[in-house]
Design an enzyme around this catalytic site. Structure first.
Site, PDB file in Angstrom:
ATOM      1  N   CYS A  73       0.834  -1.191   0.000  1.00  0.00           N
ATOM      2  CA  CYS A  73       0.000   0.000   0.000  1.00  0.00           C
ATOM      3  C   CYS A  73       0.880   1.256   0.000  1.00  0.00           C
ATOM      4  O   CYS A  73       1.466   1.596  -1.010  1.00  0.00           O
ATOM      5  CB  CYS A  73      -0.982  -0.036   1.164  1.00  0.00           C
ATOM      6  SG  CYS A  73      -2.339   1.165   1.000  1.00  0.00           S
ATOM      7  N   HIS A 127      -3.493  -4.924   0.674  1.00  0.00           N
ATOM      8  CA  HIS A 127      -2.888  -5.417   1.914  1.00  0.00           C
ATOM      9  C   HIS A 127      -2.932  -6.939   1.944  1.00  0.00           C
ATOM     10  O   HIS A 127      -3.850  -7.536   2.522  1.00  0.00           O
ATOM     11  CB  HIS A 127      -3.626  -4.846   3.126  1.00  0.00           C
ATOM     12  CG  HIS A 127      -3.302  -3.418   3.411  1.00  0.00           C
ATOM     13  ND1 HIS A 127      -2.337  -3.035   4.320  1.00  0.00           N
ATOM     14  CD2 HIS A 127      -3.796  -2.270   2.875  1.00  0.00           C
ATOM     15  CE1 HIS A 127      -2.257  -1.706   4.345  1.00  0.00           C
ATOM     16  NE2 HIS A 127      -3.128  -1.223   3.485  1.00  0.00           N
ATOM     17  N   GLU A 185      -1.273  -8.944   3.689  1.00  0.00           N
ATOM     18  CA  GLU A 185      -1.123  -9.517   5.029  1.00  0.00           C
ATOM     19  C   GLU A 185      -2.462  -9.877   5.647  1.00  0.00           C
ATOM     20  O   GLU A 185      -2.551 -10.787   6.486  1.00  0.00           O
ATOM     21  CB  GLU A 185      -0.336  -8.573   5.950  1.00  0.00           C
ATOM     22  CG  GLU A 185      -1.062  -7.319   6.408  1.00  0.00           C
ATOM     23  CD  GLU A 185      -0.950  -6.155   5.439  1.00  0.00           C
ATOM     24  OE1 GLU A 185      -1.154  -5.010   5.886  1.00  0.00           O
ATOM     25  OE2 GLU A 185      -0.675  -6.386   4.245  1.00  0.00           O
TER      26      GLU A 185
END
Length: 236
Positions: free
Chosen positions: A100, A199, A201
């Site tokens: 990001c 994102h 993650e």
């Protein structure tokens, strides 16, 4: 290599306490080990085998000659810290994954700029604020990202407000969303440098998102091996 590669992960002072464990989990699943870095925290880049520049606040337009928007939430100390890290890593061939804000910092570090009001520039693109994968991304052919994750349309999340506009030196577009907004960039040749505006993650349950971290760890292993061989030759 016997030891797990060390990945330095930059985080926001505001949200790093909750984001870093997620990133560290993804790094661990990929075979690496993560250490948290940030402005005002120790960051031994010489000991790292790769870095992840994480998400967070907007990047100050002063870094790329833009105008400051009234709604921007900035962190000048983090800007300076991460720009220095990015420039050093890119110059020294240390593998980098930008997430990001991190993707945007990679672009800025190489002389590119950002669209500060990306959603205004793409009025047909609904601004979706969720960690759930609600946005479709089309990956460009003949890119490293395509090799890593394949060409099938990918569902990602979209928490950013800014977006990459003009590309920095040596970078190319690796993915766009269905409205044409740039969603991933990469260096066209080695060493490994990839930035995604979503994102991954948060999407650790998705095989193609985990593949991003596996690619970084693989690049980190290769970098560490090359560095060790160079040190061994120098010692002779």
């Amino acid at each position: 290599m016997e030891r797990k590669p060390l990945i330095g992960v930059t985080t926001s002072r505001r949200s790093g306490w909750r984001i870093f464990p997620l990133v560290a989990l993804n790094v661990w699943l990929a075979g690496g080990r993560a250490v948290r870095w940030g402005a005002g925290r120790p960051a031994d880049i010489e000991a790292a085998d790769a870095i992840i520049i994480g998400g967070g606040d907007d990047i100050s337009p002063s870094l790329y000659g833009g105008q400051l928007g009234l709604s921007a939430r900035l962190d000048p100390a983090r800007d300076a810290f991460e720009r220095g890290l990015a420039e050093h890593a890119l110059a020294e061939g240390i593998p980098v994954l930008g997430i990001c804000r991190g993707a945007q910092m990679l672009n800025v570090a190489l002389g590119g700029d950002l669209d500060q009001a990306a959603w205004d520039s793409y009025p047909d693109a609904r601004h979706i604020r969720t960690i759930l994968p609600k946005r479709s991304v089309r990956i460009a052919e003949d890119t490293h990202l395509a090799h890593i994750a394949g060409l099938e349309v990918m569902k990602v999340n979209a928490l950013h407000t800014q977006a990459v506009r003009n590309l920095g030196r040596g970078l190319r577009v690796a993915a766009r969303d269905q409205h044409g907004m740039i969603q991933a960039i990469e260096r066209g040749s080695d060493p490994f440098a990839l930035g995604v505006q979503w994102h991954p993650e948060h999407l650790f349950y998705a095989r193609r998102q985990r593949a991003l971290f596996r690619a970084l760890v693989a690049a980190a292993c290769a970098y560490a091996e090359a560095r060790n061989q160079s040190s061994a030759v120098a010692a002779i």
